[in-house]
Design an enzyme around this catalytic site. Structure first.
Site, mmCIF file in Angstrom:
data_model
loop_
_atom_site.group_PDB
_atom_site.id
_atom_site.type_symbol
_atom_site.label_atom_id
_atom_site.label_comp_id
_atom_site.label_asym_id
_atom_site.label_seq_id
_atom_site.Cartn_x
_atom_site.Cartn_y
_atom_site.Cartn_z
ATOM 1 N N ARG A 1 0.834 -1.212 0.000
ATOM 2 C CA ARG A 1 0.000 0.000 0.000
ATOM 3 C C ARG A 1 0.868 1.262 0.000
ATOM 4 O O ARG A 1 0.566 2.241 -0.686
ATOM 5 C CB ARG A 1 -0.916 -0.014 1.227
ATOM 6 C CG ARG A 1 -1.886 1.162 1.280
ATOM 7 C CD ARG A 1 -2.750 1.103 2.521
ATOM 8 N NE ARG A 1 -3.691 2.202 2.561
ATOM 9 C CZ ARG A 1 -3.997 2.887 3.654
ATOM 10 N NH1 ARG A 1 -3.452 2.561 4.818
ATOM 11 N NH2 ARG A 1 -4.862 3.889 3.611
ATOM 12 N N HIS B 1 0.672 4.293 -2.734
ATOM 13 C CA HIS B 1 0.428 5.690 -2.373
ATOM 14 C C HIS B 1 1.568 6.583 -2.851
ATOM 15 O O HIS B 1 1.338 7.693 -3.357
ATOM 16 C CB HIS B 1 0.256 5.825 -0.857
ATOM 17 C CG HIS B 1 -1.117 5.471 -0.378
ATOM 18 N ND1 HIS B 1 -1.804 6.224 0.554
ATOM 19 C CD2 HIS B 1 -1.948 4.448 -0.700
ATOM 20 C CE1 HIS B 1 -2.986 5.679 0.790
ATOM 21 N NE2 HIS B 1 -3.085 4.593 0.042
ATOM 22 N N ASN C 1 -2.985 9.100 4.334
ATOM 23 C CA ASN C 1 -1.727 8.394 4.573
ATOM 24 C C ASN C 1 -1.464 8.078 6.037
ATOM 25 O O ASN C 1 -0.438 7.463 6.363
ATOM 26 C CB ASN C 1 -0.551 9.234 4.037
ATOM 27 C CG ASN C 1 -0.576 9.353 2.523
ATOM 28 O OD1 ASN C 1 -1.005 8.438 1.831
ATOM 29 N ND2 ASN C 1 -0.126 10.489 2.018
ATOM 30 N N HIS D 1 -5.893 -5.542 -2.798
ATOM 31 C CA HIS D 1 -6.706 -5.536 -1.574
ATOM 32 C C HIS D 1 -6.947 -6.942 -1.031
ATOM 33 O O HIS D 1 -7.464 -7.098 0.072
ATOM 34 C CB HIS D 1 -8.064 -4.866 -1.840
ATOM 35 C CG HIS D 1 -7.975 -3.371 -1.895
ATOM 36 N ND1 HIS D 1 -9.046 -2.573 -2.271
ATOM 37 C CD2 HIS D 1 -6.956 -2.519 -1.621
ATOM 38 C CE1 HIS D 1 -8.675 -1.295 -2.217
ATOM 39 N NE2 HIS D 1 -7.416 -1.244 -1.840
#
Length: 326
Positions: free
Chosen positions: A67, A71, A96, A193
């Protein structure tokens, strides 16, 4: 029995996507496979062993590192700007605040600076760590082109470009397209995910007050059979920060269960379930469930994503400490 037409469609997708993957593997925007083969030949093994060490203590760090890389790339390009400390940096953006795995990157960087001072970028460490994390949870490996340099700018406002769980499919397509990623990449990368988690506060509204229909109703795309289980995990007035697996069937295994959940109305985030409800993305989900190799496709799309906005050559810097600009 599969029809001839279906076979032709399948073969077309495979040849098209393999061609894309091959072109990316052999270099793009200044990155290339084996960039450190002479300057720091042990670079990838140091990152891999570090990720393994932390994973042995906490398996959930794999999802955290994946992840974080996602990001990082979506904000200012894959330049490790997400790692920089400061009062107005990307780290402070609401989207974040839940990122984790910083200690893994720092640990790897410390070892690399001891072995090859000033050579390996934090951006490359993050890209390699994301790949190694997926491998540790039963995903397939992929070759990671390296040669990224680290950025010198990190702002809270950079997070505005991140995909959000309430975004429409059209908005998600726009955000991905702006960075050179297509709808296929959108669906495939969302498959990450399968090992992720989400805070209850990110989807409670779907169970208790889905105002897109009307106040006080349940999101009709949630399976009625699944609703009691979901509500038990996240009571209406419970702890909104509680983390719940985005794949409730095999949360620690990199597989297609995440996509199967959508098909039966068990997507956790609204944006996840929409991938099945929208015709353009549903077709890709079906391909991933019925023919295409999700793990290989994921690697191809990760290679594309990891080359977004990369800094190479004389751009940026090689940070000595990943949380601080030199």
């Amino acid at each position: 029995m599969v029809s001839g037409n279906s076979n032709q469609i399948f073969i077309f997708w495979m040849l098209h996507l393999l061609a894309i993957g091959a072109s990316l593997v052999h270099g793009h925007k200044g990155t290339r496979v084996g960039f450190y083969s002479t300057t720091c030949p042990q670079a990838e093994s140091i990152v891999s062993s570090t990720v393994q060490c932390h994973f042995n203590s906490d398996h959930t760090v794999a999802a955290g590192l994946l992840r974080m890389h996602f990001h990082d790339c979506f904000m200012r390009g894959c330049d490790a700007s997400v790692l920089i400390d400061g009062p107005n940096t990307q780290k402070k953006a609401v989207a974040n605040l839940g990122l984790r795995g910083y200690e893994v990157i720092d640990h790897a960087k410390t070892q690399l600076e001891a072995a090859c001072p000033g050579v390996v970028s934090c951006a490359d460490i993050l890209a390699l760590a994301a790949r190694d994390s997926v491998v540790l949870v039963n995903g397939s490996s992929w070759v990671v082109p390296t040669g990224r340099r680290d950025g010198r700018v990190s702002l809270v406002s950079d997070a505005d470009s991140l995909p959000a769980f309430t975004d429409s499919i059209d908005m998600l397509k726009q955000k991905f397209s702006a960075l050179g990623l297509n709808t296929h990449d959108l669906v495939v990368l969302a498959g990450g995910h399968t090992i992720g988690t989400s805070a209850c506060q990110s989807f409670q509204y779907r169970m208790y007050n889905f105002t897109k229909v009307r106040n006080g109703v349940v999101d009709p795309s949630i399976s009625p059979a699944f609703l009691p289980q979901l509500r038990a995990l996240c009571p209406q007035y419970g702890d909104g920060s509680k983390r719940v697996a985005l794949d409730t069937h095999s949360p620690n295994r990199f597989d297609t269960s995440y996509f199967r959940n959508m098909r039966i109305g068990q997507g956790i985030l609204e944006s996840d379930q929409m991938l099945w409800n929208d015709a353009s993305t549903k077709a890709i989900v079906q391909h991933l469930l019925l023919g295409l190799n999700f793990k290989e496709e994921f690697g191809n799309s990760m290679i594309k994503m990891s080359n977004i906005g990369v800094k190479t050559g004389n751009a940026g810097e090689i940070r000595q400490v990943c949380s601080k600009i030199n």
